[in-house]
Design a protein around this motif. Sequence first.
Motif, PDB file in Angstrom:
ATOM      1  N   SER A 189       0.815  -1.150  -0.014  1.00  0.00           N
ATOM      2  CA  SER A 189      -0.027  -0.038  -0.103  1.00  0.00           C
ATOM      3  C   SER A 189       0.952   1.163   0.046  1.00  0.00           C
ATOM      4  O   SER A 189       1.940   1.353   0.863  1.00  0.00           O
ATOM      5  N   ALA A 190       0.651   2.235  -0.932  1.00  0.00           N
ATOM      6  CA  ALA A 190       1.266   3.539  -1.099  1.00  0.00           C
ATOM      7  C   ALA A 190       1.201   4.388   0.106  1.00  0.00           C
ATOM      8  O   ALA A 190       1.957   5.387   0.208  1.00  0.00           O
ATOM      9  N   ALA A 191       0.084   4.304   0.976  1.00  0.00           N
ATOM     10  CA  ALA A 191      -0.268   5.302   2.070  1.00  0.00           C
ATOM     11  C   ALA A 191      -1.142   4.470   2.850  1.00  0.00           C
ATOM     12  O   ALA A 191      -1.812   3.417   2.387  1.00  0.00           O
ATOM     13  N   ASP A 192      -1.420   5.272   4.003  1.00  0.00           N
ATOM     14  CA  ASP A 192      -2.478   4.605   5.069  1.00  0.00           C
ATOM     15  C   ASP A 192      -3.960   4.972   4.084  1.00  0.00           C
ATOM     16  O   ASP A 192      -3.987   5.751   3.560  1.00  0.00           O
ATOM     17  N   GLY A 193      -4.990   3.975   4.442  1.00  0.00           N
ATOM     18  CA  GLY A 193      -5.942   4.213   3.848  1.00  0.00           C
ATOM     19  C   GLY A 193      -6.894   2.869   4.114  1.00  0.00           C
ATOM     20  O   GLY A 193      -6.683   2.174   5.226  1.00  0.00           O
ATOM     21  N   GLN A 194      -8.233   2.844   3.382  1.00  0.00           N
ATOM     22  CA  GLN A 194      -9.016   1.603   3.596  1.00  0.00           C
ATOM     23  C   GLN A 194      -9.455   1.335   2.197  1.00  0.00           C
ATOM     24  O   GLN A 194      -9.572   2.076   1.234  1.00  0.00           O
ATOM     25  N   VAL A 195      -9.127  -0.119   2.088  1.00  0.00           N
ATOM     26  CA  VAL A 195      -9.643  -0.907   0.755  1.00  0.00           C
ATOM     27  C   VAL A 195     -10.989  -0.562   0.478  1.00  0.00           C
ATOM     28  O   VAL A 195     -11.967  -0.880   1.233  1.00  0.00           O
ATOM     29  N   VAL A 196     -11.361  -0.301  -0.841  1.00  0.00           N
ATOM     30  CA  VAL A 196     -12.785   0.186  -1.126  1.00  0.00           C
ATOM     31  C   VAL A 196     -13.170  -0.763  -2.110  1.00  0.00           C
ATOM     32  O   VAL A 196     -14.441  -1.041  -2.646  1.00  0.00           O
ATOM     33  N   TYR A 197     -12.337  -1.590  -2.868  1.00  0.00           N
ATOM     34  CA  TYR A 197     -12.620  -2.722  -3.943  1.00  0.00           C
ATOM     35  C   TYR A 197     -11.381  -3.688  -3.872  1.00  0.00           C
ATOM     36  O   TYR A 197     -10.208  -3.120  -3.927  1.00  0.00           O
ATOM     37  N   ALA A 198     -11.693  -4.893  -4.157  1.00  0.00           N
ATOM     38  CA  ALA A 198     -10.724  -5.989  -4.104  1.00  0.00           C
ATOM     39  C   ALA A 198     -11.271  -7.051  -4.712  1.00  0.00           C
ATOM     40  O   ALA A 198     -11.874  -7.929  -4.201  1.00  0.00           O
ATOM     41  N   ALA A 199     -11.280  -6.816  -6.014  1.00  0.00           N
ATOM     42  CA  ALA A 199     -12.158  -8.160  -7.293  1.00  0.00           C
ATOM     43  C   ALA A 199     -11.564  -7.954  -8.411  1.00  0.00           C
ATOM     44  O   ALA A 199     -10.246  -7.524  -8.927  1.00  0.00           O
ATOM     45  N   ASP A 200     -12.057  -8.937  -9.361  1.00  0.00           N
ATOM     46  CA  ASP A 200     -11.664  -8.903 -10.608  1.00  0.00           C
ATOM     47  C   ASP A 200     -12.819  -8.462 -11.835  1.00  0.00           C
ATOM     48  O   ASP A 200     -12.815  -9.266 -12.736  1.00  0.00           O
ATOM     49  N   GLY A 201     -13.626  -7.646 -11.257  1.00  0.00           N
ATOM     50  CA  GLY A 201     -14.743  -7.075 -12.067  1.00  0.00           C
ATOM     51  C   GLY A 201     -14.255  -6.457 -13.246  1.00  0.00           C
ATOM     52  O   GLY A 201     -15.235  -6.161 -14.209  1.00  0.00           O
ATOM     53  N   LEU A 202     -13.094  -5.973 -13.395  1.00  0.00           N
ATOM     54  CA  LEU A 202     -12.568  -5.302 -14.646  1.00  0.00           C
ATOM     55  C   LEU A 202     -11.616  -6.033 -15.434  1.00  0.00           C
ATOM     56  O   LEU A 202     -10.527  -6.007 -14.981  1.00  0.00           O
ATOM     57  N   LYS A 203     -11.941  -6.763 -16.464  1.00  0.00           N
ATOM     58  CA  LYS A 203     -11.075  -7.556 -17.247  1.00  0.00           C
ATOM     59  C   LYS A 203      -9.719  -7.092 -17.689  1.00  0.00           C
ATOM     60  O   LYS A 203      -8.499  -7.844 -17.330  1.00  0.00           O
ATOM     61  N   GLU A 204      -9.725  -5.773 -18.075  1.00  0.00           N
ATOM     62  CA  GLU A 204      -8.361  -5.267 -18.271  1.00  0.00           C
ATOM     63  C   GLU A 204      -7.503  -4.883 -17.127  1.00  0.00           C
ATOM     64  O   GLU A 204      -6.520  -4.878 -17.203  1.00  0.00           O
ATOM     65  N   TYR A 205      -7.925  -5.129 -15.974  1.00  0.00           N
ATOM     66  CA  TYR A 205      -7.049  -4.963 -14.939  1.00  0.00           C
ATOM     67  C   TYR A 205      -6.944  -5.876 -14.216  1.00  0.00           C
ATOM     68  O   TYR A 205      -6.119  -6.155 -13.300  1.00  0.00           O
TER      69      TYR A 205
END
Length: 274
Positions: A189-205
Amino acid sequence: MQQVQSQEIAFQSQKWLKVAFLSVAVTTALAFTGCASKPQINNSVRYANAPDYYTVRSGDTLSGIAQRYGLSYISVAQMNDIAPPYTIYVNQSLRLKSSGKKTTTTQSYTDSTPIQRQSIALPNQTQAATPPVQNTVPQNTAPTVTVAPTPTSLKWVRPSSNAIIARYNAAGNIKGVRFGGNLGDPIYSAADGQVVYAADGLKEYGNLVLVKHIDGYITAYAHNSKMLVKSGDNVKAGQKIAEMGSSGASQNMLEFQIRLNGKPIDPATILPLN
């Protein structure tokens, strides 16, 4: 006979548990996809009870608010000049009816403000075929708007210790920095924060992690082989959140982006990349 009845009761219990689990899964998916659901048809009873204006609260989505009051989220978006992907913010005032005096609200984020869940604009999707490595980011015919970073108390670190294979290039539609490496290399993680998405819903990413930070910043980590966090997790700068892979890409790499209020930022302007 009693044994048969017990088996039948156990079967029915498992059946209802599966139905309940699927209902929870669908509800959760709708909460994170926000306005990706179909427009809702106006319901006269709910519409009659709808206020002229609604103040957005934590956890709200535009489609959820519209459905609550029997409205079409597209109509609500048009009344409030909200463009796709229909991002809304906590304390934002939304017009629900064409009449009524607008009330004003103030949106503020300080270092002590807790990170709020809200609709997050994911990177753009396109229907283009998978391009070579240098063009794995989805193509967008609209001009890219790059903004300068704003002052923040965030402490930034490199998301990968590996070599950079491509740098930010707005003209070339490269909206972040790409790190090379091997399968399983750590992603931080590049900085402190909160995960708001962790999935494979976007094929290109591929396997994509989005982390929301204070002061309007969001960081994206794409093409992971494994994600070690889930939506809602709080993370610290330098914490391992994923492992490098090639999901959605033609080679092992990390596609790292920084966005400020939804717009891309050159990571080199705020990250120690050299």
